[in-house]
Motif scaffolding. Structure first.
Motif, short mmCIF file in Angstrom:
data_model
loop_
_atom_site.label_atom_id
_atom_site.label_comp_id
_atom_site.label_asym_id
_atom_site.label_seq_id
_atom_site.Cartn_x
_atom_site.Cartn_y
_atom_site.Cartn_z
N ILE A 364 0.88 -1.17 0.00
CA ILE A 364 0.00 0.00 0.00
C ILE A 364 0.91 1.22 0.00
N ILE A 365 1.04 1.84 -1.18
CA ILE A 365 2.11 2.79 -1.45
C ILE A 365 1.51 4.08 -2.00
N PRO A 366 2.10 5.23 -1.70
CA PRO A 366 1.54 6.50 -2.21
C PRO A 366 1.54 6.58 -3.74
N THR A 367 0.47 7.14 -4.28
CA THR A 367 0.28 7.25 -5.73
C THR A 367 0.23 8.71 -6.17
N ASN A 368 0.20 8.89 -7.48
CA ASN A 368 -0.04 10.20 -8.09
C ASN A 368 0.94 11.28 -7.62
N GLY A 369 2.21 10.89 -7.49
CA GLY A 369 3.23 11.85 -7.13
C GLY A 369 3.35 12.15 -5.65
N THR A 370 2.50 11.55 -4.82
CA THR A 370 2.54 11.85 -3.39
C THR A 370 3.70 11.18 -2.68
N ALA A 371 4.47 10.33 -3.39
CA ALA A 371 5.69 9.78 -2.78
C ALA A 371 6.72 10.87 -2.54
N ARG A 372 6.49 12.09 -3.03
CA ARG A 372 7.36 13.22 -2.70
C ARG A 372 7.32 13.53 -1.21
N TYR A 373 6.20 13.21 -0.55
CA TYR A 373 6.07 13.60 0.86
C TYR A 373 5.41 12.54 1.73
N SER A 374 5.04 11.40 1.17
CA SER A 374 4.39 10.38 1.99
C SER A 374 5.05 9.03 1.76
N SER A 375 4.63 8.05 2.53
CA SER A 375 5.33 6.77 2.61
C SER A 375 4.37 5.60 2.51
N PRO A 376 4.89 4.40 2.26
CA PRO A 376 4.03 3.22 2.31
C PRO A 376 3.44 3.02 3.71
N VAL A 377 2.35 2.29 3.76
CA VAL A 377 1.76 1.94 5.06
C VAL A 377 2.79 1.17 5.87
N ASP A 378 2.91 1.53 7.15
CA ASP A 378 3.81 0.79 8.03
C ASP A 378 3.30 0.85 9.45
N VAL A 379 4.11 0.38 10.38
CA VAL A 379 3.68 0.30 11.78
C VAL A 379 3.34 1.68 12.33
N ASP A 380 4.04 2.72 11.88
CA ASP A 380 3.77 4.07 12.38
C ASP A 380 2.35 4.53 12.11
N ASP A 381 1.70 3.95 11.11
CA ASP A 381 0.33 4.34 10.80
C ASP A 381 -0.67 3.90 11.86
N PHE A 382 -0.23 3.04 12.76
CA PHE A 382 -1.15 2.45 13.74
C PHE A 382 -0.74 2.74 15.18
N ILE A 383 0.09 3.76 15.36
CA ILE A 383 0.46 4.19 16.69
C ILE A 383 0.12 5.66 16.88
N LYS A 384 0.12 6.08 18.12
CA LYS A 384 -0.01 7.50 18.45
C LYS A 384 1.08 7.81 19.48
N LYS A 385 1.50 9.07 19.52
CA LYS A 385 2.61 9.47 20.38
C LYS A 385 2.17 10.57 21.32
N SER A 386 2.58 10.47 22.55
CA SER A 386 2.34 11.53 23.53
C SER A 386 3.69 12.06 24.02
N SER A 387 3.82 13.38 24.06
CA SER A 387 5.03 13.97 24.63
C SER A 387 4.97 13.87 26.15
#
Length: 432
Positions: A364-387
């Motif tokens: 599941i990979i970015p299309t239509n030129g959006t690979a300039r700023y986005s990435s394939p689906v990975d583990v980071d897509d399913f986490i959230k971060k708190s400072s």
């Protein structure tokens, strides 16, 4: 495929946000499911999918999952299991850990990483079914630690009643046991807002038709979504050391996805360009999905001639393709020049389907030129971060004046006084 110079080429397609009528239909469906729950969900399932279901029959049973194994070949079970193992191993290397950093003054700064609680995966029916997409959506979420993963899929596939058993087996092999037989915009709305039968999720991922894409766009904000994906793309940069048959086959592997898929060859050799064009036509004549692939090749298939590999990579970086194959002598030597590509395949044996199905990276990979700023689906897509901030008394007394200076320069006196009151209590008057 037409042959042109790089300077004559421009491939930029607008994201399809649907017609006014399609958007209106989706808005009505989403609103109805949000407000009426199961009643609207079942009504649209009967109206749009031709399946009359009771609320208690929405969820796929464990018996149905077991029965699906009897309907597929043992070789498929082995293949999907092996692919799942590779995908899990690859994504396991992406895991992050929470961290804390103890400062000399006793303060602690850090980041807390937690998985999302509940994720919804949409699996399309319609023209085709994609068991591999089940793995690519589910496994990164599992590796991230998501405790609840729910899958929705239309109650009919390829015009036949019933969920494709290959989809069910893939889900079972991935460890998903909460599955609902509902599709389309109504399924997206149910995942976003919940119904009596389906609990709401925090994020929705997975491909679908234009109505599914518009529904994901409509509910974004109430939940997170993966993306609004465009048609599939492949770009191949090859020199005359490449095999035209290999390259042609790889171009067609994406062209057969749908009529709007794009297949682009960039090459330094005019002789190779001609050979590859002829090979595409030869293989196209024998392709089962010829009608789809031919429409794609005729509309979005092109061969670009460049003077050097470096110029070719410059063209690729401008395109930022979803899939990029580099089939030249010593491909690894050029890896550092590649800036924009969703997935990079090096060498003649790294065919794009290796990544689609088996190697381990996500397809599941970015299309239509959006690979300039986005990435394939990975583990980071399913986490959230708190400072995390634990400020010591010493740190506050040392830095309080500086913090108040910044707050007052922004005109936020309340911010400054929240610091000042503490400094006064500790014997420092602050900036009066």
């Amino acid at each position: 495929m037409r042959i042109v110079s790089a300077g004559q080429f421009q491939l930029k397609r607008e994201v399809d946000y649907g017609s006014a009528e399609q958007n209106a239909i989706v808005k009505a469906i989403v609103s109805a499911v949000k407000n009426e729950g199961d009643a609207a969900l079942l009504n649209y399932t009967e109206q749009l999918d031709g399946m009359k279901l009771a609320p208690e029959s929405l969820r796929v049973t464990e018996e149905e999952l077991r029965a699906a194994y009897e309907q597929v070949e043992p070789s498929f079970v082995s293949a999907i299991s092996a692919a799942a193992e590779n995908i899990r191993a690859y994504h396991s290397r992406q895991k992050r850990n929470s961290w804390m950093d103890l400062q000399p003054d006793g303060s602690i700064l850090g980041q807390i990483i937690r998985p999302l609680k509940r994720v919804g995966v949409y699996v399309p029916g319609g023209k085709a079914s994609y068991p591999s997409s089940v793995l690519m959506n589910v496994i990164p979420a599992q590796v991230a630690g998501v405790p609840e993963i729910v899958m929705v899929t239309p109650p009919a596939t390829n015009g036949k009643a019933g969920i494709d058993p290959y989809i069910l087996v893939a889900a079972a092999e991935a460890g998903v046991n909460e599955i609902y037989r509902v599709g389309g915009a109504q399924a997206i709305a149910a995942l976003a807002y919940g119904t009596e039968s389906i609990a709401p999720v925090d994020k929705i991922c997975g491909p679908g038709n234009i109505y599914v894409a518009l529904a994901k766009r409509e509910v974004y904000g109430a939940v997170d979504i993966d993306s609004i994906a465009g048609p599939s793309e492949i770009a191949v940069l090859a020199d005359d050391s490449a095999d035209p048959a290999y390259v042609a086959a790889d171009l067609l592997s994406q062209a057969e996805h749908d009529e709007m898929a794009s297949a682009v060859l960039v090459t330094t050799s005019e002789a190779f360009a001609n050979a590859c064009r002829d090979e595409v036509q030869r293989q196209l004549a024998e392709l089962p999905r010829r009608e789809i692939a031919e429409a794609s090749i005729n509309s979005y298939g092109v061969i670009l001639l460049v003077d050097s590999i470096e110029e070719g990579i410059s063209v690729i970086n401008q395109m930022a393709p979803e899939h990029f194959e580099l089939i030249v002598e010593e491909p690894i030597a050029y890896l550092g020049l590649i800036e924009n590509a969703g997935a990079i395949f090096l060498g003649p044996y790294s065919s794009e389907p290796v990544g689609d199905y088996f190697a381990g990276p996500n397809h599941i990979i970015p299309t239509n030129g959006t690979a300039r700023y986005s990435s394939p689906v990975d583990v980071d897509d399913f986490i959230k971060k708190s400072s995390l901030i634990y400020y010591s008394k010493e740190a506050l007394l040392t830095n309080g004046e500086t913090i108040m200076e910044l707050a007052r320069r922004e005109g936020l006196e309340g911010h400054a006084r929240a610091i000042e009151i503490r400094m006064r209590k500790e014997g420092k008057a602050g900036n009066e």
